[in-house]
Design a protein around this motif. Structure first.
Motif, mmCIF file in Angstrom:
data_model
loop_
_atom_site.group_PDB
_atom_site.id
_atom_site.type_symbol
_atom_site.label_atom_id
_atom_site.label_comp_id
_atom_site.label_asym_id
_atom_site.label_seq_id
_atom_site.Cartn_x
_atom_site.Cartn_y
_atom_site.Cartn_z
ATOM 1 N N TYR A 3 3.200 9.738 -30.148
ATOM 2 C CA TYR A 3 2.559 10.720 -29.280
ATOM 3 C C TYR A 3 3.407 11.077 -28.075
ATOM 4 N N LEU A 4 4.266 10.165 -27.610
ATOM 5 C CA LEU A 4 5.060 10.432 -26.410
ATOM 6 C C LEU A 4 6.067 11.561 -26.605
ATOM 7 N N ASN A 5 6.569 11.717 -27.820
ATOM 8 C CA ASN A 5 7.490 12.820 -28.081
ATOM 9 C C ASN A 5 6.851 13.890 -28.964
ATOM 10 N N ASN A 6 5.540 13.746 -29.187
ATOM 11 C CA ASN A 6 4.748 14.746 -29.927
ATOM 12 C C ASN A 6 5.288 14.981 -31.330
ATOM 13 N N VAL A 7 5.808 13.926 -31.952
ATOM 14 C CA VAL A 7 6.234 14.006 -33.348
ATOM 15 C C VAL A 7 5.241 13.180 -34.155
ATOM 16 N N ILE A 8 4.202 13.845 -34.657
ATOM 17 C CA ILE A 8 3.124 13.179 -35.367
ATOM 18 C C ILE A 8 2.772 13.992 -36.617
ATOM 19 N N THR A 30 10.026 0.796 -29.002
ATOM 20 C CA THR A 30 10.563 2.122 -28.745
ATOM 21 C C THR A 30 9.405 3.110 -28.581
ATOM 22 N N PRO A 31 9.617 4.215 -27.876
ATOM 23 C CA PRO A 31 8.513 5.159 -27.652
ATOM 24 C C PRO A 31 7.992 5.792 -28.929
ATOM 25 N N ASP A 32 8.814 5.862 -29.976
ATOM 26 C CA ASP A 32 8.392 6.517 -31.212
ATOM 27 C C ASP A 32 7.157 5.863 -31.835
ATOM 28 N N GLY A 33 6.988 4.565 -31.696
ATOM 29 C CA GLY A 33 5.903 3.884 -32.376
ATOM 30 C C GLY A 33 4.713 3.545 -31.505
ATOM 31 N N LEU A 34 4.739 3.903 -30.228
ATOM 32 C CA LEU A 34 3.652 3.527 -29.333
ATOM 33 C C LEU A 34 2.405 4.346 -29.605
ATOM 34 N N VAL A 35 1.254 3.712 -29.435
ATOM 35 C CA VAL A 35 -0.025 4.375 -29.686
ATOM 36 C C VAL A 35 -0.875 4.346 -28.417
ATOM 37 N N LYS A 36 -1.917 5.185 -28.397
ATOM 38 C CA LYS A 36 -2.829 5.259 -27.263
ATOM 39 C C LYS A 36 -3.944 4.229 -27.419
#
Length: 261
Positions: A3-8, A30-36
């Motif tokens: 979600y941080l780089n809006n690639v979903i 890494t930011p790619d795998g982080l969730v809310k």
């Protein structure tokens, strides 16, 4: 990606990640795998929980994105829990101990375990925070107190005498504090003087640049936006790499207490 780089959503490639998790030892998130995460008290915020006791840490770190009018107005910390807030980007207002503070990028606030902090975004654009909490360990005859300031006002210390490695200490070196928060910055090509091995834990969020980090004798590439957990006795050291921009990260360290048995 995340979600941080809006690639979903749908992917056209294989799923892959640079993240590494070794429970109780170290982790690279890494930011790619982080969730809310939905957490009571946080309104109009995207909250990611980073280090926790489930990973092996004695503290909890968060990455919080505050949208317009977002924040926490019910209170963060208190009841034996000390807290620390650092503004990665944006502009917020913070209240603690009956006082209000306006903090921008580089601003910070520490609250002792008997004090709540509340905060709110003060701009239409998003603001982003690094949050920390830990159960305070008392020391007889000593007590912590609220500390507020800005990173630009802190003394720049040449880390272990190296003029291309700069250390900032956020909290006073007093026995009332059982932890400290720091920023360590490496010019490209600079490094630690040796691979460290110690009982203290770290949670580190990378603010700028790129580096190569030794995590339990595994050399791992890291960059801005990554998060590192380093557990007790996990071997650790880093190099700054890249072109022109310092490799810089904010990190916590438990200190000023003996080991309980």
């Amino acid at each position: 990606m995340g979600y941080l780089n809006n690639v979903i959503g749908y992917r056209d490639d294989l799923l892959a990640s640079r993240s590494i998790v070794r429970h109780g030892n170290y982790a690279l998130l890494t930011p790619d795998g982080l969730v809310k995460n939905i957490i009571p008290g946080f309104e109009r915020c995207d909250v990611t929980i980073l280090s926790t006791p489930k990973l092996g840490a004695t503290f909890v770190d968060y990455l919080v994105t505050l949208h317009q009018d977002g924040g926490n107005t019910t209170g963060f910390g208190g009841e034996g829990i000390e807290t620390f807030l650092y503004v990665i980007e944006g502009s917020i207002s913070v209240e603690a101990g009956g006082e209000r503070f306006a903090l921008t990028q580089g601003g910070y606030l520490y609250c002792p375990p008997d004090m709540l902090m509340t905060f709110k975004n003060q701009q239409a654009a998003d603001s982003q925070l690094f949050l920390y909490k830990r159960r305070y360990i008392p020391a007889a005859g000593h007590a912590p107190y609220r500390v507020c300031g800005h990173a630009s006002q802190l003394e720049q210390v040449h880390y272990e005498g190296m003029n291309d490695v700069i250390l900032l200490d956020f909290l006073p070196k007093e026995l009332g504090f059982d932890m400290n928060m720091h920023i360590l910055s490496f010019a490209p090509g600079a490094s630690h003087g040796y691979i460290e091995t110690h009982v203290q834990e770290h949670g580190a969020y990378i603010l700028s640049g790129q580096g190569v980090y030794n995590l339990d004798n595994n050399w791992v590439s890291v960059k801005k936006g990554d998060y590192i957990f380093m557990g007790a006795y996990s071997l650790q050291a880093g190099y700054g790499v890249g072109r022109g921009e310092a490799f810089s990260y904010i990190y916590s360290k438990d200190c000023n207490r003996d080991v309980e048995i």
